[in-house]
Scaffold this motif. Structure first.
Motif, mmCIF file in Angstrom:
data_model
loop_
_atom_site.group_PDB
_atom_site.id
_atom_site.type_symbol
_atom_site.label_atom_id
_atom_site.label_comp_id
_atom_site.label_asym_id
_atom_site.label_seq_id
_atom_site.Cartn_x
_atom_site.Cartn_y
_atom_site.Cartn_z
ATOM 1 N N PRO A 45 0.825 -1.219 0.000
ATOM 2 C CA PRO A 45 0.000 0.000 0.000
ATOM 3 C C PRO A 45 0.859 1.271 0.000
ATOM 4 O O PRO A 45 0.465 2.292 -0.556
ATOM 5 N N GLY A 46 2.047 1.200 0.601
ATOM 6 C CA GLY A 46 2.944 2.353 0.576
ATOM 7 C C GLY A 46 3.415 2.666 -0.831
ATOM 8 O O GLY A 46 3.472 3.831 -1.241
ATOM 9 N N ARG B 229 -7.186 13.908 -2.513
ATOM 10 C CA ARG B 229 -8.561 13.405 -2.629
ATOM 11 C C ARG B 229 -8.760 12.148 -1.783
ATOM 12 O O ARG B 229 -9.819 11.962 -1.178
ATOM 13 N N LEU B 230 -7.746 11.288 -1.755
ATOM 14 C CA LEU B 230 -7.813 10.079 -0.935
ATOM 15 C C LEU B 230 -7.965 10.432 0.540
ATOM 16 O O LEU B 230 -8.802 9.860 1.247
ATOM 17 N N PHE B 231 -7.168 11.394 1.019
ATOM 18 C CA PHE B 231 -7.279 11.824 2.420
ATOM 19 C C PHE B 231 -8.695 12.313 2.722
ATOM 20 O O PHE B 231 -9.279 11.951 3.744
ATOM 21 N N GLY B 232 -9.246 13.114 1.820
ATOM 22 C CA GLY B 232 -10.594 13.637 2.033
ATOM 23 C C GLY B 232 -11.650 12.541 2.047
ATOM 24 O O GLY B 232 -12.556 12.554 2.879
ATOM 25 N N ILE C 31 -4.676 5.876 11.518
ATOM 26 C CA ILE C 31 -3.557 6.774 11.244
ATOM 27 C C ILE C 31 -2.238 6.048 11.455
ATOM 28 O O ILE C 31 -1.310 6.166 10.646
ATOM 29 N N CYS C 32 -2.136 5.268 12.528
ATOM 30 C CA CYS C 32 -0.906 4.501 12.797
ATOM 31 C C CYS C 32 -0.621 3.514 11.674
ATOM 32 O O CYS C 32 0.526 3.405 11.215
ATOM 33 N N ASP C 33 -1.628 2.793 11.244
ATOM 34 C CA ASP C 33 -1.416 1.831 10.164
ATOM 35 C C ASP C 33 -0.971 2.528 8.888
ATOM 36 O O ASP C 33 -0.071 2.053 8.183
ATOM 37 N N LEU C 34 -1.590 3.648 8.576
ATOM 38 C CA LEU C 34 -1.200 4.360 7.364
ATOM 39 C C LEU C 34 0.181 4.986 7.508
ATOM 40 O O LEU C 34 0.920 5.080 6.532
ATOM 41 N N PHE C 35 0.550 5.397 8.705
ATOM 42 C CA PHE C 35 1.893 5.924 8.934
ATOM 43 C C PHE C 35 2.938 4.840 8.683
ATOM 44 O O PHE C 35 4.019 5.122 8.186
ATOM 45 N N ARG C 36 2.598 3.605 9.010
ATOM 46 C CA ARG C 36 3.522 2.493 8.745
ATOM 47 C C ARG C 36 3.705 2.268 7.248
ATOM 48 O O ARG C 36 4.764 1.853 6.809
ATOM 49 N N THR C 37 2.667 2.517 6.460
ATOM 50 C CA THR C 37 2.796 2.329 5.021
ATOM 51 C C THR C 37 3.644 3.433 4.415
ATOM 52 O O THR C 37 4.496 3.173 3.575
ATOM 53 N N ASP C 38 3.414 4.665 4.842
ATOM 54 C CA ASP C 38 4.214 5.807 4.418
ATOM 55 C C ASP C 38 3.892 6.944 5.386
ATOM 56 O O ASP C 38 2.716 7.239 5.608
ATOM 57 N N TYR D 59 1.357 9.435 4.306
ATOM 58 C CA TYR D 59 -0.004 8.893 4.246
ATOM 59 C C TYR D 59 -0.687 9.090 5.607
ATOM 60 O O TYR D 59 -1.808 9.613 5.696
ATOM 61 N N GLY D 60 -0.022 8.677 6.666
ATOM 62 C CA GLY D 60 -0.594 8.826 8.003
ATOM 63 C C GLY D 60 -0.785 10.269 8.397
ATOM 64 O O GLY D 60 -1.819 10.650 8.956
ATOM 65 N N ILE D 61 0.200 11.109 8.092
ATOM 66 C CA ILE D 61 0.113 12.520 8.437
ATOM 67 C C ILE D 61 -0.995 13.196 7.632
ATOM 68 O O ILE D 61 -1.748 14.017 8.162
#
Length: 106
Positions: free
Chosen positions: A30-31, A44-47, A65-72, A75-77
């Motif tokens: 996913p990253g 757009r994805l964040f929204g 947010i933690c899971d997405l931060f692990r991908t990139d 992404y998490g931020i």
């Protein structure tokens, strides 16, 4: 005032990883997809994700947010900002981490 992103940094528990696949492998694909997107698509994805998660409990939002931060980290931020969390500068400069949401105070 927006809530502050409060995370406790800790290794993932062994039960959270798949036996045949290392934890980095779970988040790498996913990253790569996220980094392949243009800045406009990322925004757009964040929204879209924020709209879908807007009514969920804060703890669930922090886990995502933690899971997405692990991908990139971006992404998490990006999702944290879209959900209205304040992201500390030190966190936004980290390139890798294993985080779990800090317990919320009652």
């Amino acid at each position: 005032m927006s809530p502050t992103l409060a995370l406790k940094f800790a290794p993932l528990p062994k039960s959270a990883t798949v036996a045949a696949v290392g934890e980095n492998e779970v988040f790498s694909q996913p990253g790569h997809l996220f980094r392949f997107m243009t800045a406009d698509l990322q925004k757009r994805l964040f929204g879209n994700i924020a709209r879908l998660m807007g009514e969920l409990p804060r703890e669930v939002q922090l886990r995502q947010i933690c899971d997405l931060f692990r991908t990139d980290p971006s992404y998490g931020i990006g999702l944290a900002n879209a959900l209205g969390f304040s992201v500390p500068r030190a966190l936004s400069q980290r390139r890798s981490l294993h985080c779990t949401p800090a317990p919320t105070s009652a």
